[in-house]
Design a protein around this motif. Structure first.
Motif, PDB file in Angstrom:
ATOM      1  N   ILE A 184       0.819  -1.207   0.000  1.00 30.77           N
ATOM      2  CA  ILE A 184       0.000   0.000   0.000  1.00 30.77           C
ATOM      3  C   ILE A 184       0.855   1.260   0.000  1.00 30.77           C
ATOM      4  N   PHE A 185       0.260   2.336  -0.575  1.00 31.76           N
ATOM      5  CA  PHE A 185       0.925   3.639  -0.645  1.00 31.76           C
ATOM      6  C   PHE A 185      -0.107   4.657  -1.149  1.00 31.76           C
ATOM      7  N   PRO A 186       0.061   5.938  -0.812  1.00 30.15           N
ATOM      8  CA  PRO A 186      -0.903   6.943  -1.269  1.00 30.15           C
ATOM      9  C   PRO A 186      -0.835   7.140  -2.785  1.00 30.15           C
ATOM     10  N   VAL A 187      -2.003   7.370  -3.389  1.00 32.79           N
ATOM     11  CA  VAL A 187      -2.104   7.684  -4.813  1.00 32.79           C
ATOM     12  C   VAL A 187      -3.090   8.837  -4.978  1.00 32.79           C
ATOM     13  N   CYS A 188      -2.927   9.585  -6.056  1.00 31.60           N
ATOM     14  CA  CYS A 188      -3.824  10.704  -6.325  1.00 31.60           C
ATOM     15  C   CYS A 188      -3.750  11.062  -7.800  1.00 31.60           C
ATOM     16  N   ALA A 189      -4.633  11.930  -8.237  1.00 31.43           N
ATOM     17  CA  ALA A 189      -4.592  12.429  -9.601  1.00 31.43           C
ATOM     18  C   ALA A 189      -3.362  13.320  -9.772  1.00 31.43           C
ATOM     19  N   PRO A 190      -2.785  13.388 -10.971  1.00 29.42           N
ATOM     20  CA  PRO A 190      -1.573  14.208 -11.173  1.00 29.42           C
ATOM     21  C   PRO A 190      -1.738  15.659 -10.735  1.00 29.42           C
ATOM     22  N   ALA A 191      -2.921  16.211 -10.873  1.00 29.90           N
ATOM     23  CA  ALA A 191      -3.127  17.616 -10.511  1.00 29.90           C
ATOM     24  C   ALA A 191      -2.940  17.872  -9.028  1.00 29.90           C
ATOM     25  N   LEU A 192      -3.156  16.849  -8.195  1.00 27.77           N
ATOM     26  CA  LEU A 192      -2.987  17.012  -6.749  1.00 27.77           C
ATOM     27  C   LEU A 192      -1.566  16.733  -6.291  1.00 27.77           C
ATOM     28  N   ALA A 193      -0.813  16.012  -7.091  1.00 26.52           N
ATOM     29  CA  ALA A 193       0.516  15.575  -6.656  1.00 26.52           C
ATOM     30  C   ALA A 193       1.444  16.745  -6.359  1.00 26.52           C
ATOM     31  N   GLY A 205     -11.835  13.007   5.262  1.00 23.23           N
ATOM     32  CA  GLY A 205     -12.370  12.977   3.914  1.00 23.23           C
ATOM     33  C   GLY A 205     -13.523  12.010   3.809  1.00 23.23           C
ATOM     34  N   PRO A 206     -14.095  11.843   2.620  1.00 22.59           N
ATOM     35  CA  PRO A 206     -15.257  10.968   2.437  1.00 22.59           C
ATOM     36  C   PRO A 206     -14.908   9.499   2.607  1.00 22.59           C
ATOM     37  N   VAL A 207     -15.906   8.748   3.063  1.00 24.08           N
ATOM     38  CA  VAL A 207     -15.754   7.301   3.281  1.00 24.08           C
ATOM     39  C   VAL A 207     -16.531   6.563   2.201  1.00 24.08           C
ATOM     40  N   PHE A 208     -15.921   5.505   1.659  1.00 23.46           N
ATOM     41  CA  PHE A 208     -16.539   4.717   0.590  1.00 23.46           C
ATOM     42  C   PHE A 208     -16.673   3.266   1.030  1.00 23.46           C
ATOM     43  N   SER A 209     -17.820   2.663   0.716  1.00 21.00           N
ATOM     44  CA  SER A 209     -18.003   1.242   1.014  1.00 21.00           C
ATOM     45  C   SER A 209     -17.523   0.364  -0.135  1.00 21.00           C
ATOM     46  N   LEU A 210     -17.262   0.965  -1.304  1.00 20.46           N
ATOM     47  CA  LEU A 210     -16.729   0.242  -2.454  1.00 20.46           C
ATOM     48  C   LEU A 210     -15.364   0.821  -2.815  1.00 20.46           C
ATOM     49  N   TYR A 211     -14.341  -0.021  -2.740  1.00 21.97           N
ATOM     50  CA  TYR A 211     -12.991   0.468  -3.031  1.00 21.97           C
ATOM     51  C   TYR A 211     -12.871   0.929  -4.484  1.00 21.97           C
ATOM     52  N   ALA A 212     -13.529   0.253  -5.408  1.00 27.18           N
ATOM     53  CA  ALA A 212     -13.460   0.653  -6.814  1.00 27.18           C
ATOM     54  C   ALA A 212     -14.003   2.061  -7.016  1.00 27.18           C
ATOM     55  N   LEU A 213     -15.028   2.421  -6.254  1.00 29.27           N
ATOM     56  CA  LEU A 213     -15.573   3.779  -6.349  1.00 29.27           C
ATOM     57  C   LEU A 213     -14.580   4.793  -5.776  1.00 29.27           C
ATOM     58  N   ALA A 214     -13.904   4.422  -4.700  1.00 34.42           N
ATOM     59  CA  ALA A 214     -12.880   5.305  -4.138  1.00 34.42           C
ATOM     60  C   ALA A 214     -11.748   5.526  -5.140  1.00 34.42           C
ATOM     61  N   VAL A 215     -11.356   4.473  -5.861  1.00 32.81           N
ATOM     62  CA  VAL A 215     -10.324   4.611  -6.892  1.00 32.81           C
ATOM     63  C   VAL A 215     -10.797   5.565  -7.989  1.00 32.81           C
ATOM     64  N   GLU A 216     -12.043   5.410  -8.405  1.00 36.05           N
ATOM     65  CA  GLU A 216     -12.584   6.282  -9.441  1.00 36.05           C
ATOM     66  C   GLU A 216     -12.597   7.737  -8.991  1.00 36.05           C
ATOM     67  N   GLU A 217     -12.959   7.974  -7.751  1.00 37.77           N
ATOM     68  CA  GLU A 217     -12.974   9.337  -7.229  1.00 37.77           C
ATOM     69  C   GLU A 217     -11.554   9.897  -7.090  1.00 37.77           C
ATOM     70  N   ALA A 218     -10.600   9.051  -6.764  1.00 40.91           N
ATOM     71  CA  ALA A 218      -9.210   9.514  -6.734  1.00 40.91           C
ATOM     72  C   ALA A 218      -8.776   9.938  -8.130  1.00 40.91           C
ATOM     73  N   VAL A 219      -9.138   9.162  -9.147  1.00 36.29           N
ATOM     74  CA  VAL A 219      -8.840   9.533 -10.535  1.00 36.29           C
ATOM     75  C   VAL A 219      -9.506  10.860 -10.886  1.00 36.29           C
ATOM     76  N   GLN A 248      -4.175   2.074 -13.356  1.00 37.03           N
ATOM     77  CA  GLN A 248      -4.307   3.535 -13.280  1.00 37.03           C
ATOM     78  C   GLN A 248      -2.933   4.206 -13.182  1.00 37.03           C
ATOM     79  N   LEU A 249      -2.000   3.570 -12.493  1.00 38.93           N
ATOM     80  CA  LEU A 249      -0.640   4.116 -12.413  1.00 38.93           C
ATOM     81  C   LEU A 249       0.058   4.012 -13.769  1.00 38.93           C
ATOM     82  N   GLU A 250      -0.132   2.887 -14.454  1.00 38.61           N
ATOM     83  CA  GLU A 250       0.520   2.718 -15.749  1.00 38.61           C
ATOM     84  C   GLU A 250      -0.031   3.680 -16.802  1.00 38.61           C
ATOM     85  N   SER A 251      -1.326   3.996 -16.704  1.00 34.38           N
ATOM     86  CA  SER A 251      -1.926   4.922 -17.674  1.00 34.38           C
ATOM     87  C   SER A 251      -1.666   6.384 -17.325  1.00 34.38           C
TER      88      SER A 251
END
Length: 289
Positions: A166-175, A215-229, A245-248
């Motif tokens: 595990i490690f933090p990830v975010c959209a490039p604009a936030l990095a 921050g917001p809490v998600f019950s679906l990890y895939a939705l949290a990934v989408e929101e991070a994107v 998502q990291l490779e793209s």
């Protein structure tokens, strides 16, 4: 003149199954969940069985039930018998539909890891049908109609696909706002309810003791990934689940610190598969992609 005595009545299978489940799981409510019936139904089956036997299998008390001495003595044999029955039923299913492979897995693994690999698997083996059921906890493969479990499991269980890291990830604009782990306090931290401890584990490993994500809490990890994107905040990424998502470039890892956990993404089965059979081919294919 021969005498034909009436045959002895057998004990009802449903009642025996109710007893075994309640004894193994420690109560009627848990047994009802496993068997797909109410706790009252389990209790009624057990009571009827005790009346037929003329002996108590459980001791009732204010906080629940516990096995009687008789129940304790016979439970191992019944558990083994129902395990064997479950495996026999599974063998029957496989023989009846030999080209279908049933996989049970976490919703996040199904969406983010397994689903992207299915088109190539279908091209490689079009004669095999892969059926996927998403669930939060690994089912007992000795009792349930699945060929494979695909979950994060402790090391040493099943066919290891990869380490959970595990490690933090975010959209490039936030990095650009994240130079050190301390900068996380100024941004929304997306929290997955299933792995709510991820933030504490990573921030402590990164030397940020006492950090409380907001921050917001998600019950679906895939939705949290989408929101991070989408740029909604920073998420603790699981390497196996955010790799595409990291490779793209849709997500980036702003810090170098990565924390390996004491579990692995693993394929597990309760029985040996026929070499070259559909289940064996699916396991080998998923293990090498």
């Amino acid at each position: 003149m021969s005498v034909a005595p009436p045959p002895l009545k057998g004990l009802p299978l449903n009642a025996l199954r109710a007893f075994e489940a309640a004894a193994r799981l420690g109560g009627f409510a848990a047994a009802g969940v496993e068997l797909g019936v109410t706790a009252g139904s389990v209790a009624a089956h057990v009571k009827a069985l005790e009346e037929t036997l003329g002996a108590a299998l459980f001791e009732r008390h204010a906080k629940g039930v516990r096995l009687s001495a008789l129940g304790q003595r016979v439970l191992p044999a019944f558990t083994d018998a129902f395990d064997q029955l479950g495996l026999a039923v599974q063998t029957l299913r496989v023989e009846a539909a030999p080209r279908t492979v049933h996989i049970a897995t976490l919703p996040s693994i199904a969406q983010l890891w397994l689903s992207p690999r299915l088109p190539a698997l279908r091209r490689a083996a079009p004669e095999i049908t892969v059926s996927i059921t998403a669930m939060e906890h690994p089912p007992d493969l000795k009792r349930s109609p699945f060929d494979l479990n695909l979950f994060f499991l402790p090391k040493g269980e099943g066919r290891v696909l990869e380490q959970d890291e595990i490690f933090p990830v975010c959209a490039p604009a936030l990095a650009g706002h994240l130079k050190t782990p301390g900068d996380l306090a100024a941004l929304p931290c997306l929290i997955d309810s299933t792995w709510s401890d991820d933030w504490r584990l990573w921030t402590e490993a990164a030397g940020l003791s006492g950090f409380v994500p907001k921050g917001p809490v998600f019950s679906l990890y895939a939705l949290a990934v989408e929101e991070a994107v989408n740029g909604a905040g920073v998420l603790i990424g699981h390497r196996a689940l955010v790799r595409s998502q990291l490779e793209s470039g849709a997500l980036v890892a702003p810090f170098g610190k990565r924390l390996p956990l004491d579990r692995v993404l693993s394929l597990w089965s309760a029985r040996a598969f026929r070499p070259g059979g559909p289940a064996s081919r699916v396991v080998e294919w998923l293990a090498k992609v």
